[in-house]
Design an enzyme around this catalytic site. Structure first.
Site, short mmCIF file in Angstrom:
data_model
loop_
_atom_site.label_atom_id
_atom_site.label_comp_id
_atom_site.label_asym_id
_atom_site.label_seq_id
_atom_site.Cartn_x
_atom_site.Cartn_y
_atom_site.Cartn_z
N ARG A 27 0.83 -1.22 0.00
CA ARG A 27 0.00 0.00 0.00
C ARG A 27 0.86 1.27 0.00
NH1 ARG A 27 -4.84 -1.65 4.23
NH2 ARG A 27 -5.85 -3.10 2.82
N ASP A 137 -14.90 9.76 8.82
CA ASP A 137 -13.83 8.78 8.61
C ASP A 137 -12.51 9.54 8.72
OD1 ASP A 137 -13.88 5.73 7.19
OD2 ASP A 137 -11.97 6.79 7.05
C1 LIG Z 1 -13.14 -1.67 6.91
S1 LIG Z 1 -13.75 -0.01 6.81
C2 LIG Z 1 -15.38 -0.22 7.48
C3 LIG Z 1 -16.41 0.60 6.75
C4 LIG Z 1 -17.84 0.45 7.24
N1 LIG Z 1 -17.96 0.88 8.61
C5 LIG Z 1 -18.33 -0.96 7.08
O1 LIG Z 1 -18.45 -1.68 8.08
O2 LIG Z 1 -18.61 -1.39 5.96
C6 LIG Z 1 -12.86 0.77 8.17
C7 LIG Z 1 -12.84 2.29 8.07
O3 LIG Z 1 -12.35 2.81 9.31
C8 LIG Z 1 -11.58 3.96 9.02
N2 LIG Z 1 -10.67 4.24 10.15
C9 LIG Z 1 -9.55 3.59 10.52
N3 LIG Z 1 -8.98 4.18 11.59
C10 LIG Z 1 -9.76 5.24 11.91
C11 LIG Z 1 -9.69 6.25 12.92
N4 LIG Z 1 -8.69 6.30 13.81
N5 LIG Z 1 -10.67 7.18 12.95
C12 LIG Z 1 -11.68 7.16 12.05
N6 LIG Z 1 -11.79 6.23 11.07
C13 LIG Z 1 -10.84 5.28 11.00
C14 LIG Z 1 -10.86 3.60 7.73
O4 LIG Z 1 -10.40 4.74 7.04
C15 LIG Z 1 -11.92 2.81 6.98
O5 LIG Z 1 -12.62 3.61 6.06
#
Ligand SMILES: C[S@@+](CC[C@H](N)C(=O)[O-])C[C@H]1O[C@@H](n2cnc3c(N)ncnc32)[C@H](O)[C@@H]1O
Length: 266
Positions: A27, A137
């Site tokens: 990545r 996000d």
């Molecule tokens: C696997 S996706 C899940 C998306 C959605 N909630 C779902 O369940 O389909 C995880 C998301 O968490 C976000 N994320 C990771 N660390 C984070 C943080 N510290 N604060 C806010 N968002 C975060 C990532 O950018 C990503 O878009």
């Protein structure tokens, strides 16, 4: 890789486990290329210079896992549509009462648009309720996609026929893409928010979605975020976690009432 893992943990709370290091290197390749560098080692050296402050958000964007889909883990949307919203609408209608939903790891928008779709179905055209979804996000790249609300139409082909029409898709550009309708888009405010930093909102929220992001955090980070969720949830409000996620330890103010559905106790 140790340096990058430490930086990502400090900045985003994300734990890069050893077996994910190769994937993370892959990545980072796009950042290495974008900066005209020759290797991940050179990228690490660059990150240690004062000039790298602007690179941190790009690093976080590169390492996050953004996998998501419309109506993922459908039982939460069914619960929201059939159990939660009808009761809230009944309670709050007439007095321009508020309903507030926070989607706290919204990724590229599929989750908040699914929330908007079932909410519009319950709300109908009524205007006596002040209804808003906050979708946040940490990743600014996915938020741009979410705001654009344009998706390949094949993403919708396998959705169950009872809930697909609720998304009110509109043709877009004739290249096999569709757009979520203005009506649903207007229900959502997209913002960048890092779950491990200070949150500007004071609540209360009636529902918080925090799905499939706790898996990247350690126990201490999860416990601290949960405490803050509890502080923002109204008594009787609901928290939805992802399918493989659970509370790091039982919380005195959260009661499990369904599949990864928690109710905030008074
Ligand atoms: C696997 S996706 C899940 C998306 C959605 N909630 C779902 O369940 O389909 C995880 C998301 O968490 C976000 N994320 C990771 N660390 C984070 C943080 N510290 N604060 C806010 N968002 C975060 C990532 O950018 C990503 O878009």
């Amino acid at each position: 890789m140790g340096f990058i893992a430490k930086l990502v943990y400090e900045q985003a709370g994300i734990v890069i486990r050893e077996h994910k290091e190769a994937m993370t290197r892959g990545r980072l390749a796009r950042r290495v290329k974008a900066l005209g560098l020759g290797s991940v080692s050179e990228y690490c050296a660059f990150l240690k210079t004062p000039a790298a402050a602007d690179e941190i958000p790009e690093l976080i964007n590169a390492v996050t896992t953004n996998h998501t889909s419309f109506y993922r883990e459908r039982h939460h949307f069914d619960h929201l549509r059939k159990e939660v919203l009808p009761r809230l609408v009944q309670e709050r209608s007439g007095r321009r009462g508020r309903i507030r939903i926070w989607c706290s790891a919204a990724s590229s928008g599929e989750e908040p648009y699914s929330i908007a779709a079932v909410s519009r179905d319950v709300l109908g055209s009524r205007s006596d309720i002040d209804f808003k979804i906050l979708a946040t996000d940490i990743d600014t790249d996915v938020l741009v996609k979410a705001e654009a609300a344009v998706y390949p139409s094949d993403q919708f082909e396998r959705l169950p026929s009872d809930i697909r029409p609720l998304l009110k898709l509109e043709p877009h550009g004739g290249r096999g893409e569709v757009r979520i309708s203005d009506d649903l888009r207007r229900m959502i405010a997209f913002k960048r928010l890092n779950l491990i930093e200070r949150w500007p909102m004071s609540g209360p929220f009636d529902v918080i979605f925090c799905r499939n992001v706790f898996i990247y955090f350690d126990t201490q980070t999860k416990a601290s975020i949960l405490d803050r969720f509890v502080g923002l949830l109204a008594p009787g409000a609901f928290l939805y976690l992802g399918h493989s996620e659970s509370l790091p330890q039982p919380h005195p103010q959260l009661r499990l009432i369904g599949r990864t559905i928690y109710e905030r106790l008074p």
